[in-house]
Design a protein around this motif. Structure first.
Motif, short mmCIF file in Angstrom:
data_model
loop_
_atom_site.label_atom_id
_atom_site.label_comp_id
_atom_site.label_asym_id
_atom_site.label_seq_id
_atom_site.Cartn_x
_atom_site.Cartn_y
_atom_site.Cartn_z
N ALA A 285 0.57 -1.12 -0.42
CA ALA A 285 0.34 -0.09 0.30
C ALA A 285 0.63 1.33 0.07
O ALA A 285 0.17 2.11 -0.77
CB ALA A 285 -0.94 -0.05 0.91
N ASP A 286 1.86 1.40 1.13
CA ASP A 286 2.39 2.32 0.95
C ASP A 286 3.32 2.38 0.01
O ASP A 286 4.18 3.20 -1.23
CB ASP A 286 3.80 2.25 2.14
N ILE A 287 3.69 1.79 -1.34
CA ILE A 287 5.23 1.33 -2.43
C ILE A 287 4.13 2.08 -3.25
O ILE A 287 4.37 2.84 -4.18
CB ILE A 287 5.22 0.50 -3.21
N TRP A 288 2.47 2.17 -3.28
CA TRP A 288 1.46 1.79 -4.25
C TRP A 288 0.85 3.73 -4.22
O TRP A 288 0.20 3.69 -5.69
CB TRP A 288 0.36 0.66 -4.22
N ASN A 289 0.83 3.63 -3.52
CA ASN A 289 0.56 5.48 -2.69
C ASN A 289 1.57 6.10 -2.73
O ASN A 289 1.49 7.35 -2.19
CB ASN A 289 0.30 5.32 -1.62
N GLY A 290 3.36 5.89 -3.43
CA GLY A 290 4.34 6.41 -2.49
C GLY A 290 4.87 7.72 -3.36
O GLY A 290 3.60 7.30 -4.52
N ALA A 291 5.09 8.74 -3.77
CA ALA A 291 5.66 9.42 -4.12
C ALA A 291 6.07 8.63 -5.92
O ALA A 291 6.29 9.62 -6.86
CB ALA A 291 6.40 10.34 -3.82
N ARG A 292 7.37 7.53 -6.04
CA ARG A 292 7.47 7.22 -7.41
C ARG A 292 6.80 7.01 -7.98
O ARG A 292 6.69 7.85 -9.29
CB ARG A 292 8.32 6.48 -7.03
N PHE A 293 6.18 6.29 -7.33
CA PHE A 293 4.31 5.96 -8.50
C PHE A 293 3.80 6.78 -8.44
O PHE A 293 3.13 7.09 -9.50
CB PHE A 293 3.90 4.81 -7.58
N ARG A 294 2.63 8.33 -8.25
CA ARG A 294 2.12 9.13 -8.28
C ARG A 294 3.15 9.89 -9.34
O ARG A 294 2.24 10.29 -10.37
CB ARG A 294 1.94 10.37 -7.08
#
Length: 359
Positions: A285-294
């Protein structure tokens, strides 16, 4: 609304497609999942958690197929299998977030992981509705087949490129007689025991169907679905004629978790240029919603995907033209990717074609 391109085509008959859909079960959840899968990317909507999570049960592979991207790097030589504790951590989080679909394959051959049946069994025990994997089938012994069926596998996809000698040229050292026996053996096991699952899919590249027009009729009695992938030059990315307006759906749909936990947003990022995090150190969840993904999704919306090396190497974003295949006496609409036509492209094409002939 964003335009999303697809290079994957189901060529089974309409009634067989309906039967396949109904046999997957969980119909209401499946309908909602498919709605999100197809429409969220077009609308630029990002779900709070990936709709599908692909876990790389094994990085290793026993084959050296001529079209496979693995041949472009030594990073795959050592191989590796996903640790079961890492697997449990990710699956538990997926179950807690209501993930519908979990796939246990990516760059390697999942049946090389000796705990694959345990993985299927554990994922099903957590309540994940749809657990599956793709395989070359070369290691699918009757014992492994039985173990996977008993573990509750929902569907399995066999990559079977062509028939007879055409298949063996690409998938050596697997013999066509072997893979035929695997698929038919699974069919017979299900029939004897009155089982619907695992549903069985075979898929091939479009060129193999063009060379083997009897492909559809050969497999139709034994499988639940037949699919075709538009032929690409994955082994020669310099041939890609990129479409600058292409938008990849993957960053809005799913994540891919490598055998050691690295997370990337696309099946085409074989070399992990777009690492978004590590599932062993962070939550999905943190990876999916993190800055890199955004940032990556914003670049995709802004038609800046070619700023990323992984996207420059990916043939999915290539320009294409309409094409057709004849399957089962029917004409099916597919696409054909275009190639670079300059001198460098022609030279690369010659090398790629030579590799295919040698393969």
């Amino acid at each position: 609304m964003m335009r999303i391109n697809f290079n994957y085509f189901v060529v089974s008959k309409p009634l067989d497609n309906l039967r396949y859909f109904l046999r997957r079960g969980h119909t209401a959840r499946l309908l909602w999942d498919r709605f999100k899968w197809y429409w969220f990317p077009r609308l630029g909507v990002v779900p709070r958690f990936p709709l599908t999570v692909d876990l790389e049960a094994s990085l290793s592979c026993q084959l050296q197929c001529p079209m496979c991207t693995r041949a472009q790097s030594d990073m795959f030589a050592a191989g590796g299998n996903m640790d079961f504790d890492l697997f449990r951590k990710v699956v538990d989080e997926c179950a807690a977030h209501g993930v519908f679909s979990l796939k246990l394959s990516w760059r390697g051959e999942p049946t090389l992981n000796p705990r694959l049946p345990d993985m299927v069994r554990y994922a099903k025990a957590t309540g994940i509705p749809d657990v599956a994997f793709l395989t070359n089938g070369g290691l699918m012994t009757p014992e492994l087949t039985r173990a996977l069926v008993d573990a509750g596998l929902d569907w399995i996809s066999f990559s079977i490129d062509g028939l007879g000698a055409d298949y063996e040229r690409i998938r050596r050292p697997i013999s066509f007689a072997w893979i035929e026996g695997v698929v038919k053996g699974l069919h017979d096991l299900k029939r004897r025991e009155g089982r619907v699952k695992p549903l069985v899919r075979v898929q091939t590249i479009s060129g193999c169907i063009a060379r083997n027009p009897e492909y559809f009729g050969f497999w139709e009695p034994w499988v639940d679905r037949i699919a075709v992938i538009a032929e690409q030059h994955r082994e020669a990315p310099e041939l890609i004629r990129h479409d600058p307006d292409y938008v990849c759906a993957s960053p809005f749909q799913r994540v891919f978790v490598t055998w050691n936990g690295d997370v990337v947003p696309c099946h085409g990022d074989y070399f992990l240029h777009n690492r978004m995090g590590n599932a062993g150190e962070q939550s999905i969840a943190d990876i999916w919603n993190g800055a890199r993904f955004r940032e990556f999704r914003a670049a995709m919306r802004a038609r800046r995907r070619l700023d990323y090396e992984a996207c420059r190497l990916c043939p999915d974003g290539g320009q294409f033209t309409g094409d057709t295949l004849t399957v089962g006496g029917r004409t099916v609409s597919v696409i054909r990717f275009l190639e670079q036509d300059d001198a460098a492209g022609r030279a690369a094409r010659g090398g790629a074609d030579a590799d295919r002939q040698a393969g």
